[in-house]
Design a protein around this motif. Structure first.
Motif, short mmCIF file in Angstrom:
data_model
loop_
_atom_site.label_atom_id
_atom_site.label_comp_id
_atom_site.label_asym_id
_atom_site.label_seq_id
_atom_site.Cartn_x
_atom_site.Cartn_y
_atom_site.Cartn_z
N GLU A 6 30.60 77.88 63.65
CA GLU A 6 31.64 77.14 62.95
C GLU A 6 31.12 75.80 62.46
O GLU A 6 30.22 75.21 63.06
CB GLU A 6 32.85 76.89 63.86
N SER A 7 31.73 75.31 61.39
CA SER A 7 31.44 73.98 60.89
C SER A 7 32.64 73.48 60.09
O SER A 7 33.54 74.26 59.75
CB SER A 7 30.18 73.97 60.02
N GLY A 8 32.65 72.19 59.80
CA GLY A 8 33.68 71.61 58.95
C GLY A 8 34.71 70.78 59.67
O GLY A 8 35.58 70.18 59.02
N GLY A 9 34.66 70.73 60.99
CA GLY A 9 35.60 69.91 61.71
C GLY A 9 35.31 68.44 61.55
O GLY A 9 34.28 68.04 61.01
N GLY A 10 36.24 67.62 62.03
CA GLY A 10 36.07 66.19 61.94
C GLY A 10 37.36 65.45 62.17
O GLY A 10 38.34 66.01 62.64
N LEU A 11 37.34 64.17 61.84
CA LEU A 11 38.49 63.29 61.98
C LEU A 11 39.16 63.12 60.63
O LEU A 11 38.50 62.82 59.62
CB LEU A 11 38.05 61.93 62.52
N VAL A 12 40.48 63.30 60.61
CA VAL A 12 41.23 63.17 59.37
C VAL A 12 42.58 62.53 59.68
O VAL A 12 43.12 62.68 60.78
CB VAL A 12 41.41 64.54 58.68
N GLN A 13 43.13 61.79 58.71
CA GLN A 13 44.44 61.17 58.88
C GLN A 13 45.55 62.19 58.64
O GLN A 13 45.36 63.19 57.95
CB GLN A 13 44.59 60.00 57.92
N PRO A 14 46.73 61.95 59.23
CA PRO A 14 47.86 62.84 58.95
C PRO A 14 48.09 63.00 57.46
O PRO A 14 48.04 62.04 56.70
CB PRO A 14 49.03 62.15 59.64
N GLY A 15 48.37 64.24 57.06
CA GLY A 15 48.54 64.55 55.65
C GLY A 15 47.26 64.94 54.95
O GLY A 15 47.32 65.42 53.81
N GLY A 16 46.14 64.77 55.60
CA GLY A 16 44.86 65.10 55.00
C GLY A 16 44.52 66.57 55.11
O GLY A 16 45.29 67.38 55.63
N SER A 17 43.32 66.91 54.63
CA SER A 17 42.87 68.29 54.59
C SER A 17 41.47 68.43 55.14
O SER A 17 40.65 67.50 55.06
CB SER A 17 42.89 68.82 53.14
N LEU A 18 41.19 69.60 55.69
CA LEU A 18 39.86 69.98 56.12
C LEU A 18 39.66 71.45 55.80
O LEU A 18 40.63 72.22 55.76
CB LEU A 18 39.66 69.77 57.62
N ARG A 19 38.41 71.83 55.61
CA ARG A 19 38.07 73.22 55.41
C ARG A 19 37.03 73.63 56.43
O ARG A 19 35.91 73.11 56.43
CB ARG A 19 37.53 73.47 54.00
N PHE A 67 48.10 76.29 56.07
CA PHE A 67 46.74 76.80 56.27
C PHE A 67 46.55 78.09 55.50
O PHE A 67 47.49 78.89 55.36
CB PHE A 67 46.48 77.08 57.75
N THR A 68 45.33 78.33 55.04
CA THR A 68 44.98 79.55 54.35
C THR A 68 43.65 80.07 54.86
O THR A 68 42.66 79.33 54.87
CB THR A 68 44.90 79.34 52.83
N ILE A 69 43.63 81.33 55.29
CA ILE A 69 42.38 81.95 55.71
C ILE A 69 41.85 82.81 54.56
O ILE A 69 42.62 83.46 53.85
CB ILE A 69 42.57 82.78 56.99
N SER A 70 40.55 82.80 54.38
CA SER A 70 39.92 83.58 53.33
C SER A 70 38.52 83.98 53.77
O SER A 70 38.02 83.51 54.81
CB SER A 70 39.87 82.80 52.01
N GLN A 81 41.26 76.89 55.26
CA GLN A 81 41.67 75.70 54.54
C GLN A 81 42.91 75.14 55.21
O GLN A 81 43.93 75.83 55.32
CB GLN A 81 41.96 76.03 53.07
N MET A 82 42.84 73.90 55.65
CA MET A 82 43.92 73.27 56.38
C MET A 82 44.43 72.08 55.58
O MET A 82 43.69 71.12 55.35
CB MET A 82 43.46 72.83 57.77
N ASN A 83 45.68 72.15 55.15
CA ASN A 83 46.31 71.09 54.39
C ASN A 83 47.47 70.50 55.18
O ASN A 83 47.98 71.11 56.11
CB ASN A 83 46.81 71.61 53.04
#
Length: 119
Positions: A6-19, A67-70, A81-83
Motif C-alpha cells: 500500500e501507499s498514498g496515506g498521510g496527513l490531511v485536513q477535514p474535507g480533503g482528499s487522498l488516493r 470513497f471510490t474503489i477502482s 479515492q477518498m474525498n
C-alpha cells in the motif's frame, strides 16, 4: 503467493482528499476480489470498500458517496479515492485480496498505510 504493498496515506485536513494505491505482485485479474479495510485505535478492523473480478463494488455505509474503489489491471493495482475526509476516517488502511478455490478461500494482506485526518 500474492504480495500487496500500500501507499498514498498521510496527513490531511477535514474535507480533503487522498488516493491510496495497492500494488499486487500478481495479475489482479486472477484475484477474485480485492478491497480496503481500516482499523482505528480501539476499533475492530472493518471493510471500507471491495471490488470483485467482475467489477462489482461494495462500500461501508459510512463512506458511500465519498470513497471510490477502482482497479487498473495493466498496472496490477487497486485504488481507493477518498474525498470529503473526516476525522472519523483516521485509521490504518489495509489492502486485502481473496483468491477463491473449490476447497478454500486464500486471503492476503498488505502491511497498511496510515491515514490521519486532523485540523
Amino acid at each position: 503467493q500474492v504480495q500487496l504493498v500500500e501507499s498514498g496515506g498521510g496527513l490531511v485536513q477535514p474535507g480533503g482528499s487522498l488516493r491510496l494505491s495497492c500494488a499486487a505482485s500478481k495479475t489482479i485479474f486472477s484475484i477474485n476480489a480485492m478491497g480496503w479495510y481500516r482499523q482505528a485505535p480501539g476499533k475492530q478492523r472493518e471493510l471500507v470498500a471491495a471490488i470483485t473480478s467482475g467489477g462489482t463494488t461494495n462500500y461501508a455505509d459510512s463512506v458511500k458517496g465519498r470513497f471510490t474503489i477502482s482497479r487498473d489491471n495493466a498496472k496490477n493495482t487497486v485504488y481507493l479515492q477518498m474525498n470529503a475526509l473526516q476525522p472519523e476516517d483516521t485509521a490504518v488502511y489495509y489492502c486485502h485480496a481473496r483468491i477463491t478455490t473449490p476447497t478454500k478461500d486464500w486471503d492476503y494482506w498488505g502491511q497498511g498505510t496510515q491515514v490521519t485526518v486532523s485540523s
